[in-house]
Design a protein around this motif. Structure first.
Motif, PDB file in Angstrom:
ATOM      1  N   ASP A 283       3.006  12.442  26.923  1.00  0.00           N
ATOM      2  CA  ASP A 283       2.341  11.298  27.529  1.00  0.00           C
ATOM      3  C   ASP A 283       2.132  11.588  29.009  1.00  0.00           C
ATOM      4  OD1 ASP A 283       2.117   9.479  25.304  1.00  0.00           O
ATOM      5  OD2 ASP A 283       4.302   9.294  25.366  1.00  0.00           O
ATOM      6  N   PRO A 284       1.215  10.872  29.666  1.00  0.00           N
ATOM      7  CA  PRO A 284       0.942  11.143  31.083  1.00  0.00           C
ATOM      8  C   PRO A 284       2.169  11.000  31.986  1.00  0.00           C
ATOM      9  CG  PRO A 284      -0.751   9.703  30.167  1.00  0.00           C
ATOM     10  CD  PRO A 284       0.312   9.865  29.118  1.00  0.00           C
ATOM     11  N   TRP A 285       3.136  10.175  31.626  1.00  0.00           N
ATOM     12  CA  TRP A 285       4.315   9.951  32.458  1.00  0.00           C
ATOM     13  C   TRP A 285       5.441  10.947  32.170  1.00  0.00           C
ATOM     14  CZ3 TRP A 285       2.463   6.410  28.888  1.00  0.00           C
ATOM     15  CH2 TRP A 285       3.169   6.338  27.693  1.00  0.00           C
ATOM     16  N   ASP A 286       5.288  11.772  31.139  1.00  0.00           N
ATOM     17  CA  ASP A 286       6.326  12.747  30.808  1.00  0.00           C
ATOM     18  C   ASP A 286       6.394  13.832  31.870  1.00  0.00           C
ATOM     19  OD1 ASP A 286       7.061  11.464  28.454  1.00  0.00           O
ATOM     20  OD2 ASP A 286       5.738  12.685  27.201  1.00  0.00           O
ATOM     21  N   MET A 287       7.601  14.142  32.302  1.00  0.00           N
ATOM     22  CA  MET A 287       7.826  15.193  33.295  1.00  0.00           C
ATOM     23  C   MET A 287       8.121  16.507  32.556  1.00  0.00           C
ATOM     24  SD  MET A 287       7.997  13.996  36.590  1.00  0.00           S
ATOM     25  CE  MET A 287       6.331  13.487  36.225  1.00  0.00           C
ATOM     26  N   PRO A 288       7.235  17.495  32.670  1.00  0.00           N
ATOM     27  CA  PRO A 288       7.483  18.764  31.972  1.00  0.00           C
ATOM     28  C   PRO A 288       8.642  19.530  32.607  1.00  0.00           C
ATOM     29  CG  PRO A 288       5.552  18.956  33.372  1.00  0.00           C
ATOM     30  CD  PRO A 288       5.990  17.509  33.432  1.00  0.00           C
ATOM     31  N   LEU A 289       9.306  20.311  31.782  1.00  0.00           N
ATOM     32  CA  LEU A 289      10.400  21.146  32.246  1.00  0.00           C
ATOM     33  C   LEU A 289       9.846  22.420  32.873  1.00  0.00           C
ATOM     34  CD1 LEU A 289      12.560  20.805  29.010  1.00  0.00           C
ATOM     35  CD2 LEU A 289      13.029  19.724  31.230  1.00  0.00           C
TER      36      LEU A 289
ATOM     37  N   GLU B 203      18.747  32.385  25.014  1.00  0.00           N
ATOM     38  CA  GLU B 203      17.393  32.609  25.542  1.00  0.00           C
ATOM     39  C   GLU B 203      17.108  31.803  26.807  1.00  0.00           C
ATOM     40  OE1 GLU B 203      12.900  32.652  23.600  1.00  0.00           O
ATOM     41  OE2 GLU B 203      14.434  31.395  22.658  1.00  0.00           O
ATOM     42  N   TRP B 204      16.341  32.436  27.708  1.00  0.00           N
ATOM     43  CA  TRP B 204      15.766  31.779  28.886  1.00  0.00           C
ATOM     44  C   TRP B 204      14.264  31.726  28.660  1.00  0.00           C
ATOM     45  CZ3 TRP B 204      17.216  29.112  33.078  1.00  0.00           C
ATOM     46  CH2 TRP B 204      16.253  28.896  34.068  1.00  0.00           C
ATOM     47  N   ILE B 205      13.677  30.543  28.772  1.00  0.00           N
ATOM     48  CA  ILE B 205      12.243  30.361  28.562  1.00  0.00           C
ATOM     49  C   ILE B 205      11.642  29.815  29.838  1.00  0.00           C
ATOM     50  CG2 ILE B 205      10.478  29.146  27.222  1.00  0.00           C
ATOM     51  CD1 ILE B 205      12.745  28.776  25.033  1.00  0.00           C
ATOM     52  N   SER B 206      10.765  30.592  30.487  1.00  0.00           N
ATOM     53  CA  SER B 206      10.010  30.087  31.642  1.00  0.00           C
ATOM     54  C   SER B 206       8.824  29.329  31.093  1.00  0.00           C
ATOM     55  CB  SER B 206       9.539  31.241  32.518  1.00  0.00           C
ATOM     56  OG  SER B 206      10.634  31.848  33.140  1.00  0.00           O
ATOM     57  N   CYS B 207       8.676  28.093  31.510  1.00  0.00           N
ATOM     58  CA  CYS B 207       7.647  27.236  30.915  1.00  0.00           C
ATOM     59  C   CYS B 207       6.324  27.269  31.648  1.00  0.00           C
ATOM     60  CB  CYS B 207       8.159  25.802  30.838  1.00  0.00           C
ATOM     61  SG  CYS B 207       9.599  25.642  29.762  1.00  0.00           S
TER      62      CYS B 207
ATOM     63  N   ILE C 117      15.667  22.418  34.264  1.00  0.00           N
ATOM     64  CA  ILE C 117      16.010  23.329  33.181  1.00  0.00           C
ATOM     65  C   ILE C 117      16.498  22.489  32.009  1.00  0.00           C
ATOM     66  CG2 ILE C 117      17.430  25.267  32.416  1.00  0.00           C
ATOM     67  CD1 ILE C 117      17.876  25.927  35.435  1.00  0.00           C
ATOM     68  N   GLY C 118      15.738  22.471  30.937  1.00  0.00           N
ATOM     69  CA  GLY C 118      16.197  21.812  29.725  1.00  0.00           C
ATOM     70  C   GLY C 118      17.224  22.701  29.057  1.00  0.00           C
TER      71      GLY C 118
ATOM     72  N   ASP D 158       9.387  22.071  23.365  1.00  0.00           N
ATOM     73  CA  ASP D 158       8.544  23.202  22.989  1.00  0.00           C
ATOM     74  C   ASP D 158       8.559  24.219  24.123  1.00  0.00           C
ATOM     75  OD1 ASP D 158       6.651  22.386  24.947  1.00  0.00           O
ATOM     76  OD2 ASP D 158       5.368  21.413  23.476  1.00  0.00           O
ATOM     77  N   ARG D 159       7.987  25.374  23.895  1.00  0.00           N
ATOM     78  CA  ARG D 159       8.041  26.463  24.864  1.00  0.00           C
ATOM     79  C   ARG D 159       7.145  26.233  26.083  1.00  0.00           C
ATOM     80  NH1 ARG D 159      10.778  30.866  23.273  1.00  0.00           N
ATOM     81  NH2 ARG D 159      11.722  30.699  21.229  1.00  0.00           N
ATOM     82  N   ALA D 160       6.340  25.186  26.053  1.00  0.00           N
ATOM     83  CA  ALA D 160       5.513  24.838  27.213  1.00  0.00           C
ATOM     84  C   ALA D 160       6.244  23.898  28.170  1.00  0.00           C
ATOM     85  CB  ALA D 160       4.195  24.203  26.759  1.00  0.00           C
ATOM     86  N   GLY D 161       7.447  23.452  27.795  1.00  0.00           N
ATOM     87  CA  GLY D 161       8.223  22.579  28.665  1.00  0.00           C
ATOM     88  C   GLY D 161       8.101  21.107  28.360  1.00  0.00           C
ATOM     89  N   ASN D 162       7.454  20.750  27.275  1.00  0.00           N
ATOM     90  CA  ASN D 162       7.410  19.349  26.860  1.00  0.00           C
ATOM     91  C   ASN D 162       8.686  19.061  26.088  1.00  0.00           C
ATOM     92  OD1 ASN D 162       4.683  18.842  27.794  1.00  0.00           O
ATOM     93  ND2 ASN D 162       4.078  20.215  26.147  1.00  0.00           N
ATOM     94  N   ARG D 163       9.295  17.912  26.362  1.00  0.00           N
ATOM     95  CA  ARG D 163      10.563  17.593  25.714  1.00  0.00           C
ATOM     96  C   ARG D 163      10.532  16.212  25.090  1.00  0.00           C
ATOM     97  NH1 ARG D 163      13.417  13.921  28.973  1.00  0.00           N
ATOM     98  NH2 ARG D 163      15.450  14.114  28.001  1.00  0.00           N
ATOM     99  N   ILE D 164      11.402  16.059  24.130  1.00  0.00           N
ATOM    100  CA  ILE D 164      11.692  14.744  23.559  1.00  0.00           C
ATOM    101  C   ILE D 164      13.126  14.432  23.958  1.00  0.00           C
ATOM    102  CG2 ILE D 164      12.054  13.417  21.455  1.00  0.00           C
ATOM    103  CD1 ILE D 164       9.948  15.158  20.107  1.00  0.00           C
ATOM    104  N   GLY D 165      13.311  13.267  24.563  1.00  0.00           N
ATOM    105  CA  GLY D 165      14.641  12.792  24.899  1.00  0.00           C
ATOM    106  C   GLY D 165      15.030  11.688  23.936  1.00  0.00           C
TER     107      GLY D 165
END
Length: 182
Positions: free
Chosen positions: A162-168, A176-180, A146-147, A117-124
């Motif tokens: 989740d608490p252990w997720d590392m945001p991008l 597009e370039w998205i600053s999170c 950088i995702g 998502d645009r906030a930097g949360n990712r699914i791997g």
């Protein structure tokens, strides 16, 4: 959410001709390269399945910068980064650097996406390799992430973290370039 995103990525990548895929990966490199200027060690990954390739980015890094790729000593081992190139099959038969290649601590990591998502949360892929590796690296020094992915991998709604997720820190697509973090 992961299964839907994987299916969407697979369908998107399957619809690309080799020429269009190469063009889009070139555009991704154009978007990302200006953001690598201060990095010493740039970590990418060897693309698998339908992932966008970071190789045009890694091939264009500046003199004095070094490319690194993920390396696993075994299926249960924490992911490390070693000097590129990828020359041998790892535990999941994905190419990785030689076990004798120098271990490196990247200060910038290109992270593959299933979705973000645009906030930097990712699914791997769900194994947590990047979250554990980034957490470990960030204990010693700042690491910019950088995702990178196809346009269709960016979702509008929030992805629960989740608490252990590392945001991008940022996300890049061929368009597009998205600053999170504002």
């Amino acid at each position: 959410m992961r299964l839907e995103a994987l299916a969407r990525r697979k369908a998107y990548a399957a619809a690309l001709t080799p020429a269009l895929r190469n063009e889009l990966e070139g555009k991704l490199a154009e978007v990302v390269l200006p953001h690598l200027i201060g990095a010493r060690v740039v970590a990418g990954y060897h693309p698998m399945r339908d992932e966008i390739s970071p190789y045009l980015i890694l091939d264009a890094i500046r003199e004095g910068q070094q490319a690194a790729l993920p390396w696993f000593g075994g299926r249960d081992a924490r992911m490390m980064f070693r000097a590129a190139p990828a020359v041998e099959a790892g535990p999941w038969r994905v190419l990785q650097p030689s076990g004798g290649a120098p271990a490196l601590a990247p200060d910038l990591v290109l992270v593959p996406l299933v979705a973000a998502d645009r906030a930097g949360n990712r699914i791997g892929h769900g194994k947590g390799h990047y979250d554990r590796a980034l957490s470990h690296l960030r204990e010693a020094a700042p690491v910019f992430t950088i995702g990178i992915g196809w346009e269709d991998q960016i979702v509008d709604g929030p992805i629960p973290a989740d608490p252990w997720d590392m945001p991008l820190d940022a996300i890049a697509t061929p368009r597009e370039w998205i600053s999170c973090h504002a």
